[in-house]
Motif scaffolding. Structure first.
Motif, PDB file in Angstrom:
ATOM      1  N   ASN A   5      71.521  -6.105  36.283  1.00 19.83           N
ATOM      2  CA  ASN A   5      70.950  -5.775  34.976  1.00 19.83           C
ATOM      3  C   ASN A   5      69.424  -5.833  35.000  1.00 19.83           C
ATOM      4  O   ASN A   5      68.753  -4.973  34.426  1.00 19.83           O
ATOM      5  CB  ASN A   5      71.501  -6.729  33.915  1.00 19.83           C
ATOM      6  N   ILE A   6      68.892  -6.848  35.663  1.00 23.54           N
ATOM      7  CA  ILE A   6      67.430  -6.971  35.754  1.00 23.54           C
ATOM      8  C   ILE A   6      66.872  -5.773  36.537  1.00 23.54           C
ATOM      9  O   ILE A   6      65.845  -5.191  36.176  1.00 23.54           O
ATOM     10  CB  ILE A   6      67.029  -8.311  36.415  1.00 23.54           C
ATOM     11  N   LEU A   7      67.579  -5.393  37.593  1.00 26.02           N
ATOM     12  CA  LEU A   7      67.141  -4.226  38.369  1.00 26.02           C
ATOM     13  C   LEU A   7      67.221  -2.950  37.527  1.00 26.02           C
ATOM     14  O   LEU A   7      66.391  -2.051  37.672  1.00 26.02           O
ATOM     15  CB  LEU A   7      68.003  -4.077  39.627  1.00 26.02           C
ATOM     16  N   GLY A   8      68.221  -2.895  36.654  1.00 24.13           N
ATOM     17  CA  GLY A   8      68.338  -1.749  35.744  1.00 24.13           C
ATOM     18  C   GLY A   8      67.120  -1.650  34.831  1.00 24.13           C
ATOM     19  O   GLY A   8      66.595  -0.551  34.600  1.00 24.13           O
ATOM     20  N   VAL A   9      66.666  -2.805  34.349  1.00 26.09           N
ATOM     21  CA  VAL A   9      65.448  -2.819  33.529  1.00 26.09           C
ATOM     22  C   VAL A   9      64.263  -2.365  34.385  1.00 26.09           C
ATOM     23  O   VAL A   9      63.411  -1.587  33.931  1.00 26.09           O
ATOM     24  CB  VAL A   9      65.202  -4.227  32.930  1.00 26.09           C
ATOM     25  N   GLY A  10      64.238  -2.825  35.648  1.00 27.13           N
ATOM     26  CA  GLY A  10      63.186  -2.404  36.585  1.00 27.13           C
ATOM     27  C   GLY A  10      63.187  -0.897  36.768  1.00 27.13           C
ATOM     28  O   GLY A  10      62.129  -0.255  36.831  1.00 27.13           O
ATOM     29  N   LEU A  11      64.388  -0.317  36.830  1.00 25.74           N
ATOM     30  CA  LEU A  11      64.492   1.140  36.980  1.00 25.74           C
ATOM     31  C   LEU A  11      63.897   1.840  35.762  1.00 25.74           C
ATOM     32  O   LEU A  11      63.164   2.833  35.906  1.00 25.74           O
ATOM     33  CB  LEU A  11      65.955   1.544  37.169  1.00 25.74           C
ATOM     34  N   LEU A  12      64.179   1.306  34.593  1.00 23.53           N
ATOM     35  CA  LEU A  12      63.615   1.914  33.375  1.00 23.53           C
ATOM     36  C   LEU A  12      62.091   1.829  33.381  1.00 23.53           C
ATOM     37  O   LEU A  12      61.402   2.782  32.999  1.00 23.53           O
ATOM     38  CB  LEU A  12      64.189   1.223  32.129  1.00 23.53           C
ATOM     39  N   VAL A  13      61.565   0.686  33.853  1.00 28.99           N
ATOM     40  CA  VAL A  13      60.100   0.532  33.951  1.00 28.99           C
ATOM     41  C   VAL A  13      59.532   1.568  34.921  1.00 28.99           C
ATOM     42  O   VAL A  13      58.533   2.248  34.633  1.00 28.99           O
ATOM     43  CB  VAL A  13      59.736  -0.907  34.407  1.00 28.99           C
TER      44      VAL A  13
END
Lengths: 100, 500
Positions: B152-160
């Motif tokens: 999930n944190i990586l997913g947020v990273g992808l959005l960034v």
């Protein structure tokens, strides 16, 4: 079927998009009279594709519409990259010679 | 003129800062995101992969389960529950037309496969199948909530990374929509490839990242318990591992399921039924995930042993419906085959965006930092992610065909071989990069993909000729994709060889 039609319409739309910027994509410039037609086609083809894809199911249709747009972009990009090119991206004539 | 400079100054500063953010967040998260995206792409066809990996299953077309088969399945469920296994019944579907008595083993749902016509047990080889990629995609095979949180944190990273990428490329976003130049310097070509796929598949990537983060948004918070992880996920059907099994003596007999399925379908507005949960004193029939884009957990409860209707639960309301759509879009279980292929192709393109980004990041820094050990380690890891992961996936498929079907614990053997191959790729990539032979590392691992990918259809024909005859489209599709992957890898290996 709707996938094929949508893909085809998107290919037409994006091809028009590229042809409207001939210098950038190394294409021969369209005749002045053709430009409005290209503009119109670029606008109309996605609308038609949307109508075709959302005919039965809106959600699946919109997904198909978006994804075929992406896929069509790849098709057009590959076509422009590997197809015959008349003008270089710097604006100079670079007509390719096909060697045996 | 002055005014224009003043206007462009902050814009350029913003672009530079976003460039830094995009590069570093993209690279650090991208190493894991490439694996998540690649396994997620295969998960689109997880059921088909499982069918491919169990060639002994000879039921290829959907038939509604007979009363005999349902009675036999209910008997097996009850006997497993008496042994303390939290089993449930998965109903046949067009994608997997067999009855399955499943339980959660901590990673995947696994269990017995039954013929929907006779209820006879089908002796299929033990395998995690495509569910292994599904589990890896959203838990990184961690078996607890930690992996879900990392994803999930990586997913947020992808959005960034996506948003910063849009800011960097905003001016040329539309004009360069279909720009790809292969006759320019390599860095420019790779950047073109990254931008082309990145811009074209931007809606898909945002949709996947956003819905993926939203589906498990609650996992971002540390207070979430592991129990909630096992009960809450849409794939877990709310009956998971860790749930105390009912007391064997309290298990009431199950009435004929056929009429209950018909009534459940009627109560759920004609939607197909997906699975049946068996509690001690009631059964719960839930709607199929394939019933529509709204992935709900609507269900109908019946009392035991008389089969009296207890309640019909239809999860409606704006928030519930929105979340159902979010899940439906991300899991794509409702998608017909054509749309599924579009999901697959888009997933491949998304993976390509990330991996080309990794390569561009390294190419840009090679001249300045190429001598640093950290750079070479990063390159080694990039090789093992970009080329090593597909190689390991193919090893997983080869292992499925080469390991003896009756080998005890063969599902774990397959998974162990996958991780062993990937570990070896990591060591190989790092070794080559540290000894300044990164190009050889690329070439050798790509060559491995080429050999295994092109050889897989042949291996499939040799080891499962009957399955080819019974379900040619499935085997042709898996063979075709692996052949394509192998051919592309061989071409890439040749190109890397030329550059080296």
């Amino acid at each position: 079927m709707s996938i094929t039609v949508s893909l085809l319409l998107w290919v037409i739309c994006l091809s028009c998009h590229a042809w409207l910027q001939p210098g950038r994509y190394g294409l021969p410039p369209p005749r002045p009279g053709y430009r409005p037609a290209l503009w119109g086609t670029r606008l109309l083809a996605p609308v038609l594709a949307l109508l075709v894809t959302t005919r039965h199911d809106a959600i699946a249709g919109i997904l198909v519409w978006c994804m075929t747009a992406s896929l069509a972009g790849l098709v057009v990009a590959c076509g422009l990259c590997f197809g015959p090119r008349i003008i270089g991206t710097d604006g100079r004539r670079v007509a390719r010679e096909r060697r045996p | 003129m002055m005014r224009q400079t003043e206007r462009e100054g902050p814009r350029e500063t913003l672009r530079t800062r976003m460039g830094w953010l995009h590069g570093w967040v993209g690279f650090l998260c991208g190493l894991c995101l490439a694996c998540i995206f690649a396994t997620g792409t295969l998960t689109v066809f997880d059921t088909e992969l499982t069918r491919w990996m169990q060639p002994e299953i000879n039921v290829n077309t959907y038939v509604a389960p007979t009363d005999t088969a349902l009675r036999e399945a209910a008997r097996i469920v009850r006997s497993q529950q008496a042994q303390g296994i939290s089993a449930f019944l998965n109903l046949p579907s067009h994608r997997f037309p067999v009855l399955q008595v499943l339980h959660y083993n901590g990673h995947e749902f696994t269990g017995d496969i039954l013929d929907p016509r006779s209820g006879a047990l089908i002796q299929a080889r033990e395998t995690a199948g495509g569910k292994f990629f599904y589990d890896f995609h959203y838990t990184l095979r961690s078996a607890d909530i930690g992996g879900v949180r990392i994803v999930n944190i990586l997913g947020v990273g992808l959005l960034v990374a996506v948003v910063s990428g849009i800011v960097i490329h905003l001016r040329a976003l539309l004009p360069d929509l279909v720009m790809l130049r292969l006759s320019v310097p390599p860095l420019r070509s790779w950047l073109d490839g990254h931008l082309l796929a990145g811009v074209l598949f931007l809606p898909f990537m945002i949709m996947c990242a956003y819905t993926g983060v939203l589906v498990h948004a609650d996992r971002l918070f540390p207070a979430q318990s592991a129990a909630a992880h096992h009960h809450g996920g849409p794939g877990h059907h709310g009956h998971g591992h860790g749930q105390p099994p009912p007391d064997a003596a309290a298990l009431l007999p199950v009435p004929p399921l056929g009429p209950l399925l018909a009534q459940a379908r009627e109560n759920m507005q004609g939607r197909d039924c997906g699975f049946i949960l068996f509690a001690a004193d009631r059964i719960t029939i839930s709607a199929s995930d394939a019933a529509g884009p709204y992935m709900s957990r609507d269900h109908v409860d019946f009392s035991l042993p008389d089969g009296r209707l207890l309640a019909t639960t239809l999860n409606q309301g704006r928030v519930a419906t929105t979340m159902q759509l979010v899940r439906g879009l991300h899991y794509a279980r409702f998608a017909p085959p054509g749309l599924r292929w579009l999901y697959f192709i888009s997933g491949m393109a998304g993976t390509a965006v990330i991996t080309t980004g990794l390569v561009v990041f390294l190419m840009k820094r090679r001249r300045k930092s190429g001598h640093l050990v950290a750079f070479r380690l990063a390159e080694g890891v990039t090789i093992s992610v970009t080329a090593g992961l597909p190689l390991s996936m193919l090893v997983y498929l080869w292992a499925n065909r080469l390991l003896p079907p009756a080998l005890p614990g063969r599902d774990m053997w397959e998974i162990d071989l996958f991780f062993t191959a990937w570990g070896l790729c990591l060591l190989h990539g790092m070794g080559r990069a540290l000894t300044r032979h990164a190009a050889s590392g690329w070439r050798e691992q790509l060559g491995g993909i080429g050999v295994l990918g092109c050889g897989l259809p042949l291996l499939d024909i040799l080891t499962a000729p009957g399955a080819w005859g019974a379900c040619p489209s499935l085997h042709a599709a898996v063979g075709g994709v692996s052949l394509l992957a192998g051919s592309v890898a061989l071409y890439a290996a040749r190109r890397v060889g030329r550059v080296a």
